[in-house]
Design a protein around this motif. Sequence first.
Motif, PDB file in Angstrom:
ATOM      1  N   ASN A 156       0.801  -1.219   0.000  1.00 53.32           N
ATOM      2  CA  ASN A 156       0.000   0.000   0.000  1.00 53.32           C
ATOM      3  C   ASN A 156       0.839   1.276   0.000  1.00 53.32           C
ATOM      4  O   ASN A 156       0.312   2.351   0.228  1.00 53.32           O
ATOM      5  N   SER A 157       2.145   1.158  -0.230  1.00 53.44           N
ATOM      6  CA  SER A 157       2.971   2.362  -0.282  1.00 53.44           C
ATOM      7  C   SER A 157       3.999   2.316  -1.415  1.00 53.44           C
ATOM      8  O   SER A 157       4.193   3.314  -2.111  1.00 53.44           O
ATOM      9  N   THR A 158       4.641   1.169  -1.623  1.00 51.30           N
ATOM     10  CA  THR A 158       5.609   1.037  -2.715  1.00 51.30           C
ATOM     11  C   THR A 158       4.891   1.159  -4.055  1.00 51.30           C
ATOM     12  O   THR A 158       3.794   0.614  -4.235  1.00 51.30           O
ATOM     13  N   ASN A 159       5.497   1.871  -4.999  1.00 56.70           N
ATOM     14  CA  ASN A 159       4.905   1.984  -6.333  1.00 56.70           C
ATOM     15  C   ASN A 159       5.108   0.663  -7.081  1.00 56.70           C
ATOM     16  O   ASN A 159       6.211   0.340  -7.504  1.00 56.70           O
ATOM     17  N   ASP A 160       4.035  -0.092  -7.225  1.00 56.91           N
ATOM     18  CA  ASP A 160       4.103  -1.414  -7.854  1.00 56.91           C
ATOM     19  C   ASP A 160       3.776  -1.378  -9.339  1.00 56.91           C
ATOM     20  O   ASP A 160       3.631  -2.443  -9.962  1.00 56.91           O
ATOM     21  N   ALA A 161       3.681  -0.206  -9.931  1.00 60.11           N
ATOM     22  CA  ALA A 161       3.289  -0.104 -11.338  1.00 60.11           C
ATOM     23  C   ALA A 161       4.244  -0.852 -12.255  1.00 60.11           C
ATOM     24  O   ALA A 161       3.814  -1.505 -13.220  1.00 60.11           O
ATOM     25  N   ALA A 162       5.547  -0.794 -11.976  1.00 56.95           N
ATOM     26  CA  ALA A 162       6.524  -1.445 -12.854  1.00 56.95           C
ATOM     27  C   ALA A 162       6.335  -2.953 -12.869  1.00 56.95           C
ATOM     28  O   ALA A 162       6.479  -3.595 -13.921  1.00 56.95           O
ATOM     29  N   ALA A 163       6.011  -3.537 -11.731  1.00 61.08           N
ATOM     30  CA  ALA A 163       5.794  -4.979 -11.658  1.00 61.08           C
ATOM     31  C   ALA A 163       4.550  -5.372 -12.451  1.00 61.08           C
ATOM     32  O   ALA A 163       4.549  -6.372 -13.191  1.00 61.08           O
ATOM     33  N   PHE A 164       3.478  -4.594 -12.321  1.00 58.22           N
ATOM     34  CA  PHE A 164       2.264  -4.868 -13.091  1.00 58.22           C
ATOM     35  C   PHE A 164       2.548  -4.756 -14.590  1.00 58.22           C
ATOM     36  O   PHE A 164       2.148  -5.619 -15.368  1.00 58.22           O
ATOM     37  N   GLN A 165       3.242  -3.680 -14.980  1.00 55.45           N
ATOM     38  CA  GLN A 165       3.505  -3.475 -16.399  1.00 55.45           C
ATOM     39  C   GLN A 165       4.414  -4.557 -16.956  1.00 55.45           C
ATOM     40  O   GLN A 165       4.258  -4.984 -18.110  1.00 55.45           O
ATOM     41  N   ALA A 166       5.367  -5.036 -16.149  1.00 53.97           N
ATOM     42  CA  ALA A 166       6.245  -6.126 -16.587  1.00 53.97           C
ATOM     43  C   ALA A 166       5.443  -7.388 -16.877  1.00 53.97           C
ATOM     44  O   ALA A 166       5.701  -8.092 -17.865  1.00 53.97           O
ATOM     45  N   CYS A 167       4.455  -7.683 -16.044  1.00 55.25           N
ATOM     46  CA  CYS A 167       3.601  -8.848 -16.276  1.00 55.25           C
ATOM     47  C   CYS A 167       2.755  -8.670 -17.532  1.00 55.25           C
ATOM     48  O   CYS A 167       2.583  -9.605 -18.325  1.00 55.25           O
ATOM     49  N   ILE A 168       2.230  -7.464 -17.720  1.00 53.38           N
ATOM     50  CA  ILE A 168       1.442  -7.184 -18.919  1.00 53.38           C
ATOM     51  C   ILE A 168       2.301  -7.350 -20.169  1.00 53.38           C
ATOM     52  O   ILE A 168       1.892  -7.977 -21.152  1.00 53.38           O
ATOM     53  N   ASN A 169       3.508  -6.806 -20.135  1.00 55.57           N
ATOM     54  CA  ASN A 169       4.403  -6.875 -21.290  1.00 55.57           C
ATOM     55  C   ASN A 169       4.882  -8.295 -21.562  1.00 55.57           C
ATOM     56  O   ASN A 169       5.261  -8.629 -22.687  1.00 55.57           O
ATOM     57  N   TYR A 170       4.883  -9.126 -20.528  1.00 55.64           N
ATOM     58  CA  TYR A 170       5.326 -10.513 -20.667  1.00 55.64           C
ATOM     59  C   TYR A 170       4.366 -11.324 -21.530  1.00 55.64           C
ATOM     60  O   TYR A 170       4.722 -12.381 -22.046  1.00 55.64           O
ATOM     61  N   LEU A 171       3.154 -10.823 -21.722  1.00 59.01           N
ATOM     62  CA  LEU A 171       2.119 -11.533 -22.469  1.00 59.01           C
ATOM     63  C   LEU A 171       1.849 -10.820 -23.792  1.00 59.01           C
ATOM     64  O   LEU A 171       0.826 -10.155 -23.958  1.00 59.01           O
ATOM     65  N   PRO A 172       2.753 -10.914 -24.760  1.00 55.06           N
ATOM     66  CA  PRO A 172       2.584 -10.157 -26.001  1.00 55.06           C
ATOM     67  C   PRO A 172       1.357 -10.562 -26.797  1.00 55.06           C
ATOM     68  O   PRO A 172       0.871  -9.796 -27.637  1.00 55.06           O
ATOM     69  N   ASN A 173       0.858 -11.783 -26.554  1.00 57.85           N
ATOM     70  CA  ASN A 173      -0.332 -12.238 -27.264  1.00 57.85           C
ATOM     71  C   ASN A 173      -1.567 -12.275 -26.369  1.00 57.85           C
ATOM     72  O   ASN A 173      -2.597 -12.835 -26.741  1.00 57.85           O
ATOM     73  N   GLY A 174      -1.453 -11.673 -25.189  1.00 52.64           N
ATOM     74  CA  GLY A 174      -2.561 -11.647 -24.266  1.00 52.64           C
ATOM     75  C   GLY A 174      -2.543 -12.823 -23.302  1.00 52.64           C
ATOM     76  O   GLY A 174      -1.777 -13.769 -23.456  1.00 52.64           O
ATOM     77  N   GLY A 175      -3.390 -12.736 -22.284  1.00 54.98           N
ATOM     78  CA  GLY A 175      -3.461 -13.778 -21.267  1.00 54.98           C
ATOM     79  C   GLY A 175      -3.787 -13.164 -19.924  1.00 54.98           C
ATOM     80  O   GLY A 175      -4.118 -11.980 -19.825  1.00 54.98           O
ATOM     81  N   ALA A 176      -3.693 -13.976 -18.875  1.00 53.00           N
ATOM     82  CA  ALA A 176      -4.070 -13.541 -17.533  1.00 53.00           C
ATOM     83  C   ALA A 176      -2.848 -13.179 -16.705  1.00 53.00           C
ATOM     84  O   ALA A 176      -1.780 -13.793 -16.837  1.00 53.00           O
ATOM     85  N   VAL A 177      -3.011 -12.184 -15.848  1.00 47.15           N
ATOM     86  CA  VAL A 177      -2.028 -11.806 -14.844  1.00 47.15           C
ATOM     87  C   VAL A 177      -2.685 -11.991 -13.478  1.00 47.15           C
ATOM     88  O   VAL A 177      -3.751 -11.423 -13.224  1.00 47.15           O
ATOM     89  N   ILE A 178      -2.067 -12.778 -12.615  1.00 42.04           N
ATOM     90  CA  ILE A 178      -2.634 -13.051 -11.298  1.00 42.04           C
ATOM     91  C   ILE A 178      -2.284 -11.918 -10.338  1.00 42.04           C
ATOM     92  O   ILE A 178      -1.120 -11.516 -10.226  1.00 42.04           O
ATOM     93  N   VAL A 179      -3.298 -11.416  -9.630  1.00 38.50           N
ATOM     94  CA  VAL A 179      -3.127 -10.336  -8.657  1.00 38.50           C
ATOM     95  C   VAL A 179      -3.581 -10.847  -7.293  1.00 38.50           C
ATOM     96  O   VAL A 179      -4.781 -10.896  -7.008  1.00 38.50           O
ATOM     97  N   PRO A 180      -2.642 -11.256  -6.434  1.00 44.11           N
ATOM     98  CA  PRO A 180      -3.020 -11.764  -5.109  1.00 44.11           C
ATOM     99  C   PRO A 180      -3.678 -10.695  -4.234  1.00 44.11           C
ATOM    100  O   PRO A 180      -3.574  -9.492  -4.503  1.00 44.11           O
ATOM    101  N   ALA A 181      -4.316 -11.137  -3.173  1.00 48.20           N
ATOM    102  CA  ALA A 181      -5.139 -10.270  -2.329  1.00 48.20           C
ATOM    103  C   ALA A 181      -4.302  -9.417  -1.390  1.00 48.20           C
ATOM    104  O   ALA A 181      -4.171  -9.701  -0.196  1.00 48.20           O
TER     105      ALA A 181
END
Length: 205
Positions: free
Chosen positions: A25-50
Amino acid sequence: FPVTIFWELAEVTPNVLQAGAKGDNSTNDAAAFQACINYLPNGGAVIVPALTYAISTALTANKGVLLSGDSRADVSSNTNGSTTAASPRIRWTGASGSTMFTISPASVGDVVWGGGAEGIEWDGAALAGTAVHFDNCKYCLFDGKVRNTTVTAVKISSTSGSVSNFSQHNIIRSLEYVWGVAAACQNSNGLTIVGNGSTVPGTQH
């Protein structure tokens, strides 16, 4: 290829924690999310734990990427939509008026098929204009909750559309929107559907 390359190619469902997200709830996690998105060049799911993830940079995908929460907490009886159960939550800490997550084609006139967001609570923190934007998409899914955006919770548009290719058949399975108590959010909308102002009117969805 080296064995490590084979392992990377076998990983088809990236997890934001594996990509370095802290969910504190404080660290900027945008880079990690974007890395997962970019890892799927043809689309797919990214798991987001609770956990609760702070992001200050907008997330973008030009393929059918689905951000998928691993659990879901619905709106409680509290009028501001507070929850006590654990759920994946993404909180905006960036510039006012921004969009938190956009799915849009790489080229105007193209269409993105599939993807979206499910089982996640999006908190605009009375700063973000829009939580999720499907721009020229077909069969994108939204199923979740949005809080405290200043313009709209979910936007479906054909901003990148053309006369022959535009947003259609997108699925809003469940949209729970609460604007809280912030004055900046009081005139916001739950769902906005628009064209591109020229070749695609808002009715062509």
